[in-house]
Design a protein around this motif. Structure first.
Motif, short mmCIF file in Angstrom:
data_model
loop_
_atom_site.label_atom_id
_atom_site.label_comp_id
_atom_site.label_asym_id
_atom_site.label_seq_id
_atom_site.Cartn_x
_atom_site.Cartn_y
_atom_site.Cartn_z
N GLU A 72 14.76 -101.28 0.24
CA GLU A 72 14.80 -101.90 -1.09
C GLU A 72 14.04 -101.20 -2.22
O GLU A 72 14.53 -101.20 -3.34
N PRO A 73 12.85 -100.66 -2.01
CA PRO A 73 12.09 -100.24 -3.20
C PRO A 73 12.67 -99.07 -3.95
O PRO A 73 12.45 -98.93 -5.16
N TRP A 74 13.43 -98.23 -3.31
CA TRP A 74 13.88 -96.97 -3.90
C TRP A 74 14.79 -97.20 -5.11
O TRP A 74 14.79 -96.40 -6.04
N GLN A 75 15.54 -98.28 -5.10
CA GLN A 75 16.42 -98.57 -6.23
C GLN A 75 15.63 -98.94 -7.49
O GLN A 75 16.18 -98.94 -8.59
N HIS A 76 14.35 -99.23 -7.32
CA HIS A 76 13.51 -99.62 -8.46
C HIS A 76 12.66 -98.46 -8.98
O HIS A 76 11.70 -98.69 -9.72
N PHE A 77 13.01 -97.26 -8.60
CA PHE A 77 12.40 -96.06 -9.18
C PHE A 77 13.43 -95.47 -10.14
O PHE A 77 14.39 -94.84 -9.70
N PRO A 78 13.26 -95.69 -11.43
CA PRO A 78 14.24 -95.15 -12.38
C PRO A 78 14.23 -93.63 -12.39
O PRO A 78 13.29 -93.01 -11.89
N GLN A 79 15.27 -93.04 -12.95
CA GLN A 79 15.38 -91.59 -13.00
C GLN A 79 14.26 -90.94 -13.80
O GLN A 79 13.87 -89.82 -13.53
N VAL A 80 13.75 -91.67 -14.77
CA VAL A 80 12.66 -91.18 -15.61
C VAL A 80 11.45 -92.07 -15.36
O VAL A 80 11.59 -93.28 -15.19
N ARG A 81 10.28 -91.47 -15.33
CA ARG A 81 9.06 -92.23 -15.05
C ARG A 81 8.93 -93.41 -16.01
O ARG A 81 9.11 -93.27 -17.21
N ASP A 82 8.63 -94.56 -15.43
CA ASP A 82 8.47 -95.76 -16.24
C ASP A 82 7.02 -95.95 -16.65
O ASP A 82 6.11 -95.32 -16.11
N GLU A 83 6.82 -96.81 -17.59
CA GLU A 83 5.48 -97.11 -18.08
C GLU A 83 4.83 -98.13 -17.17
O GLU A 83 5.49 -98.88 -16.48
N GLY A 84 3.51 -98.16 -17.20
CA GLY A 84 2.80 -99.17 -16.44
C GLY A 84 1.81 -98.55 -15.48
O GLY A 84 1.72 -97.33 -15.33
N GLU A 94 9.49 -85.66 -10.41
CA GLU A 94 9.67 -84.21 -10.49
C GLU A 94 10.33 -83.65 -9.23
O GLU A 94 10.98 -82.61 -9.28
N ARG A 95 10.13 -84.31 -8.11
CA ARG A 95 10.67 -83.85 -6.82
C ARG A 95 11.44 -84.99 -6.16
O ARG A 95 11.14 -85.41 -5.05
N GLN A 96 12.45 -85.48 -6.85
CA GLN A 96 13.18 -86.66 -6.38
C GLN A 96 13.89 -86.44 -5.06
O GLN A 96 13.97 -87.35 -4.24
N ALA A 97 14.39 -85.24 -4.83
CA ALA A 97 15.09 -84.99 -3.56
C ALA A 97 14.15 -85.17 -2.38
O ALA A 97 14.50 -85.82 -1.39
N ARG A 98 12.96 -84.64 -2.48
CA ARG A 98 11.97 -84.78 -1.40
C ARG A 98 11.55 -86.25 -1.26
O ARG A 98 11.42 -86.75 -0.15
N PHE A 99 11.34 -86.92 -2.38
CA PHE A 99 10.96 -88.33 -2.36
C PHE A 99 12.02 -89.16 -1.64
O PHE A 99 11.70 -89.96 -0.75
N HIS A 100 13.28 -88.93 -1.96
CA HIS A 100 14.36 -89.69 -1.32
C HIS A 100 14.53 -89.30 0.14
O HIS A 100 14.91 -90.13 0.97
N ASP A 101 14.22 -88.06 0.48
CA ASP A 101 14.26 -87.63 1.88
C ASP A 101 13.22 -88.41 2.70
O ASP A 101 13.52 -88.90 3.79
N LEU A 102 12.03 -88.54 2.16
CA LEU A 102 10.99 -89.31 2.87
C LEU A 102 11.36 -90.79 2.94
O LEU A 102 11.08 -91.45 3.95
N ALA A 103 12.00 -91.30 1.92
CA ALA A 103 12.46 -92.69 1.94
C ALA A 103 13.47 -92.90 3.07
O ALA A 103 13.39 -93.88 3.82
N ARG A 104 14.41 -91.96 3.21
CA ARG A 104 15.41 -92.06 4.29
C ARG A 104 14.74 -91.97 5.67
O ARG A 104 15.16 -92.64 6.62
#
Length: 148
Positions: A72-84, A94-104
């Motif tokens: 579930e959490p991965w869908q809540h990471f927008p393509q561009v860094r959010d505020e907060g 910056e390294r979304q492919a690696r981030f999504h690889d670790l998520a998988r």
């Protein structure tokens, strides 16, 4: 004196309110999911380490919950860094492919944990390896992508 105290209290209250995360924002949603994942994982680990009484049915249910949450959490990471006040490092974006690889990888190992829990009664010794993999997957992502 009363006016001064009232102003100070209102200012403190306003500052406290500014620190809250909108629960409907992407940041708020993923923080809630990660909090649920942590609680579930801690309960499972606690059962395996003797901190909590082991209950095979509860463990299997917790493993299924953790597996569902891990998707579930991965869908809540927008393509561009959010505020907060996010614990995510800029590398998430910056390294979304690696981030999504670790998520998988996390999704895969939580699925493996669920597979092991399908035959009751559960053997604690057989659960430790798959649970170690789940914890290692969490740690790997935190090491690369989370501010501690």
């Amino acid at each position: 004196m009363f006016k001064r105290l009232t102003v100070v209290l209102l200012a403190a209250l306003a500052l406290t309110a500014c620190d809250r995360v909108d629960p409907n924002s992407p940041l708020g949603k993923r923080k809630a999911i990660f909090k649920d994942m942590l609680k579930t994982s801690e309960d499972l680990g606690g059962m395996l380490r003797g901190r909590l009484p082991f209950d095979g049915v509860k463990f299997a249910g917790g493993a299924a919950t953790l597996d569902a949450l891990s998707h579930e959490p991965w869908q809540h990471f927008p393509q561009v860094r959010d505020e907060g006040d996010s614990s995510a490092r800029p590398e998430v974006w910056e390294r979304q492919a690696r981030f999504h690889d670790l998520a998988r990888q996390l999704e895969d190992v939580t699925g493996e944990l669920v597979d092991v829990t399908r035959s009751q009664p559960l053997d604690v010794a057989q659960l430790k390896g798959p649970m170690d993999k789940v914890e290692a997957a969490c740690k790997a992502c935190h090491t690369e992508f989370r501010n501690h």
